[in-house]
Scaffold this active site. Structure first.
Site, PDB file in Angstrom:
ATOM      1  N   GLU A  21       0.854  -1.199   0.000  1.00 38.33           N
ATOM      2  CA  GLU A  21       0.000   0.000   0.000  1.00 38.33           C
ATOM      3  C   GLU A  21       0.884   1.242   0.000  1.00 38.33           C
ATOM      4  OE1 GLU A  21      -2.392  -0.239   3.585  1.00 38.33           O
ATOM      5  OE2 GLU A  21      -0.730   0.446   4.825  1.00 38.33           O
ATOM      6  N   GLY A  22       0.258   2.401   0.009  1.00 42.01           N
ATOM      7  CA  GLY A  22       0.994   3.658   0.141  1.00 42.01           C
ATOM      8  C   GLY A  22       2.012   3.885  -0.976  1.00 42.01           C
ATOM      9  N   ARG A  43       4.075  -7.989   3.925  1.00 43.97           N
ATOM     10  CA  ARG A  43       3.506  -9.103   4.714  1.00 43.97           C
ATOM     11  C   ARG A  43       2.110  -9.483   4.234  1.00 43.97           C
ATOM     12  NH1 ARG A  43       4.509  -5.920  10.118  1.00 43.97           N
ATOM     13  NH2 ARG A  43       3.721  -4.429   8.605  1.00 43.97           N
ATOM     14  N   ARG A  44       1.310  -8.518   3.797  1.00 44.49           N
ATOM     15  CA  ARG A  44      -0.103  -8.825   3.507  1.00 44.49           C
ATOM     16  C   ARG A  44      -0.288  -9.355   2.083  1.00 44.49           C
ATOM     17  NH1 ARG A  44      -2.546  -3.319   5.526  1.00 44.49           N
ATOM     18  NH2 ARG A  44      -0.417  -2.700   5.004  1.00 44.49           N
ATOM     19  N   ASP A  69       8.013 -11.192   6.020  1.00 50.45           N
ATOM     20  CA  ASP A  69       8.348 -10.142   6.979  1.00 50.45           C
ATOM     21  C   ASP A  69       9.794  -9.711   6.752  1.00 50.45           C
ATOM     22  OD1 ASP A  69       8.920  -8.524   9.116  1.00 50.45           O
ATOM     23  OD2 ASP A  69       8.044  -9.843  10.627  1.00 50.45           O
ATOM     24  N   TYR A 159      13.223   6.039  14.730  1.00 50.29           N
ATOM     25  CA  TYR A 159      12.795   6.013  13.319  1.00 50.29           C
ATOM     26  C   TYR A 159      13.642   6.991  12.496  1.00 50.29           C
ATOM     27  CZ  TYR A 159       9.993   7.285   9.216  1.00 50.29           C
ATOM     28  OH  TYR A 159       9.586   7.578   7.935  1.00 50.29           O
TER      29      TYR A 159
HETATM   30  N1  NAP Z   1       4.097   8.669   4.611  1.00 56.56           N
HETATM   31  C1  NAP Z   1       4.915   9.641   4.988  1.00 56.56           C
HETATM   32  O1  NAP Z   1       4.495  10.695   5.466  1.00 56.56           O
HETATM   33  C2  NAP Z   1       6.411   9.460   4.822  1.00 56.56           C
HETATM   34  C3  NAP Z   1       7.249  10.571   5.018  1.00 56.56           C
HETATM   35  C4  NAP Z   1       8.615  10.421   4.864  1.00 56.56           C
HETATM   36  C5  NAP Z   1       9.138   9.195   4.522  1.00 56.56           C
HETATM   37  N2  NAP Z   1       8.311   8.126   4.347  1.00 56.56           N
HETATM   38  C6  NAP Z   1       8.914   6.825   4.029  1.00 56.56           C
HETATM   39  O2  NAP Z   1       8.271   6.281   2.891  1.00 56.56           O
HETATM   40  C7  NAP Z   1       8.180   4.860   2.998  1.00 56.56           C
HETATM   41  C8  NAP Z   1       6.757   4.398   2.812  1.00 56.56           C
HETATM   42  O3  NAP Z   1       5.912   5.090   3.673  1.00 56.56           O
HETATM   43  P1  NAP Z   1       4.348   4.810   3.700  1.00 56.56           P
HETATM   44  O4  NAP Z   1       3.745   5.934   4.454  1.00 56.56           O
HETATM   45  O5  NAP Z   1       3.872   4.467   2.325  1.00 56.56           O
HETATM   46  O6  NAP Z   1       4.292   3.518   4.622  1.00 56.56           O
HETATM   47  P2  NAP Z   1       3.047   2.578   4.951  1.00 56.56           P
HETATM   48  O7  NAP Z   1       1.783   3.163   4.418  1.00 56.56           O
HETATM   49  O8  NAP Z   1       3.156   2.305   6.399  1.00 56.56           O
HETATM   50  O9  NAP Z   1       3.464   1.297   4.092  1.00 56.56           O
HETATM   51  C9  NAP Z   1       4.617   0.628   4.399  1.00 56.56           C
HETATM   52  C10 NAP Z   1       4.767  -0.578   3.478  1.00 56.56           C
HETATM   53  O10 NAP Z   1       5.803  -1.371   4.018  1.00 56.56           O
HETATM   54  C11 NAP Z   1       5.314  -2.675   4.287  1.00 56.56           C
HETATM   55  N3  NAP Z   1       5.952  -3.188   5.502  1.00 56.56           N
HETATM   56  C12 NAP Z   1       6.009  -2.606   6.708  1.00 56.56           C
HETATM   57  N4  NAP Z   1       6.642  -3.421   7.574  1.00 56.56           N
HETATM   58  C13 NAP Z   1       6.998  -4.542   6.871  1.00 56.56           C
HETATM   59  C14 NAP Z   1       7.648  -5.744   7.213  1.00 56.56           C
HETATM   60  N5  NAP Z   1       8.066  -5.994   8.447  1.00 56.56           N
HETATM   61  N6  NAP Z   1       7.834  -6.675   6.258  1.00 56.56           N
HETATM   62  C15 NAP Z   1       7.364  -6.462   4.993  1.00 56.56           C
HETATM   63  N7  NAP Z   1       6.749  -5.338   4.607  1.00 56.56           N
HETATM   64  C16 NAP Z   1       6.553  -4.385   5.551  1.00 56.56           C
HETATM   65  C17 NAP Z   1       3.804  -2.512   4.453  1.00 56.56           C
HETATM   66  O11 NAP Z   1       3.129  -3.694   4.082  1.00 56.56           O
HETATM   67  P3  NAP Z   1       2.570  -4.842   5.062  1.00 56.56           P
HETATM   68  O12 NAP Z   1       1.963  -4.146   6.233  1.00 56.56           O
HETATM   69  O13 NAP Z   1       1.599  -5.562   4.191  1.00 56.56           O
HETATM   70  O14 NAP Z   1       3.753  -5.674   5.416  1.00 56.56           O
HETATM   71  C18 NAP Z   1       3.523  -1.424   3.423  1.00 56.56           C
HETATM   72  O15 NAP Z   1       3.408  -1.993   2.134  1.00 56.56           O
HETATM   73  C19 NAP Z   1       8.777   4.508   4.352  1.00 56.56           C
HETATM   74  O16 NAP Z   1      10.113   4.117   4.186  1.00 56.56           O
HETATM   75  C20 NAP Z   1       8.718   5.804   5.128  1.00 56.56           C
HETATM   76  O17 NAP Z   1       9.755   5.901   6.096  1.00 56.56           O
HETATM   77  C21 NAP Z   1       6.960   8.224   4.486  1.00 56.56           C
END
Ligand code: NAP
Length: 265
Positions: A21-22, A43-44, A69, A159
């Protein structure tokens, strides 16, 4: 770079870690539109399969889904076993665990999980997939960082430290590998309206979030051109103020004020 050039430069397959997602799902969609086959990791399983089905319907590509994972110890072996028969030419390490709260109110176990998913796994994947790219003398690696990594960031202390690790890993590799035909890039994003972001602090208004589409478009456009991309011009301006104009101590305090406004009631 045109879509067809993308495939010529990086080869047929990309692996997106954290693709369910995301931003990860958006990376997958924009790479599919450029004609790359995809290995989708998260994971999902159901979300990965839904995305895979949608992308293979829309584009003439192949998709493999790999539910696992990324925090697990044997992540390197699992990825190698699942991709040994194909050439991964582009790695997008997007997954992250984001623990929010006062440092001592988060368990040590959770802090260490954050290190496993956010640092150990991108190191392992960039090393294992990168060494094949090095032999082929072509490839690309994108590691997701965050603007929160430019100074200490209270309440997301560990983080933001893991995101600094990704930024510095990518910056060093950018210079080591650029003469070897491998493009390395880190994306220092600010707030992005993803499901993960929305769940972490519903209703917060202190920062205006970008769309995943805009962030991924700017990131893919920057690949091969520079080591770091900060999507969004307001974020680039904010970064100059925080890093060049304010004393570092003030930047940390300001970040603390913003984050307390977002995460503490
Ligand atoms: N959103 C923001 O505001 C923001 C800002 C700055 C930087 N970022 C960076 O951008 C990236 C993505 O952010 P996002 O907001 O899109 O994150 P998110 O919505 O939380 O999505 C994270 C993704 O990573 C997967 N994931 C998390 N833990 C995992 C694990 N243990 N094993 C396998 N897959 C895992 C999740 O899938 P499952 O749950 O299905 O495993 C999901 O597909 C991250 O690196 C974050 O630090 C985001």
């Amino acid at each position: 770079m045109k879509n067809t050039d993308f495939r010529a430069r990086y080869g047929r397959w990309a692996l997106v870690a954290g693709a369910s997602e995301g931003l990860g799902a958006e990376f997958a969609a924009q790479l599919a539109a450029r004609g790359l086959n995809l290995v989708l990791v998260a994971r999902r399983k159901e979300l990965l399969e839904q995305l895979g089905t949608q992308l293979t319907r829309e584009y003439t590509i192949e998709v493999r889904t790999l539910p696992l994972d990324l925090g697990s110890e044997d992540i390197g072996e699992l990825i190698e076993a699942a991709t040994g028969d194909i050439e991964i030419g582009l790695l997008v390490y997007n997954a992250a665990l984001s623990m929010i709260g006062p440092y001592f109110e988060i368990s040590l176990e959770d802090h260490l999980k954050e290190i496993a998913v956010n640092c150990r796994a991108p190191l392992t994947l960039s090393y294992l997939l990168g060494q094949h790219m090095l032999k082929r003398r072509r490839g690309g690696i994108i590691l997701m960082s965050s603007l929160s990594s430019s100074q200490g960031s209270p309440l997301i202390t560990n983080y933001s430290a893991t995101k600094a690790y990704n930024r510095l890993l990518a910056e060093g590799l950018w210079d080591e590998l650029r003469a070897q035909g491998i493009d390395v890039l880190t994306c220092s994003a600010s707030a992005v309206s993803t499901p993960g972001y929305q769940v972490s602090a519903p209703g917060r208004t202190s920062v205006s979030a970008m769309t995943p589409h805009a962030v991924v478009s700017e990131t893919l456009a920057a690949l091969g051109k520079k080591p770091v991309v900060i999507p969004g011009w307001t974020n680039r301006v904010a970064n100059v103020v925080m890093q060049r104009l304010l004393p570092h101590k003030t930047a940390i305090r300001l970040m603390g004020k913003v984050l307390r406004g977002m995460y503490q009631k």
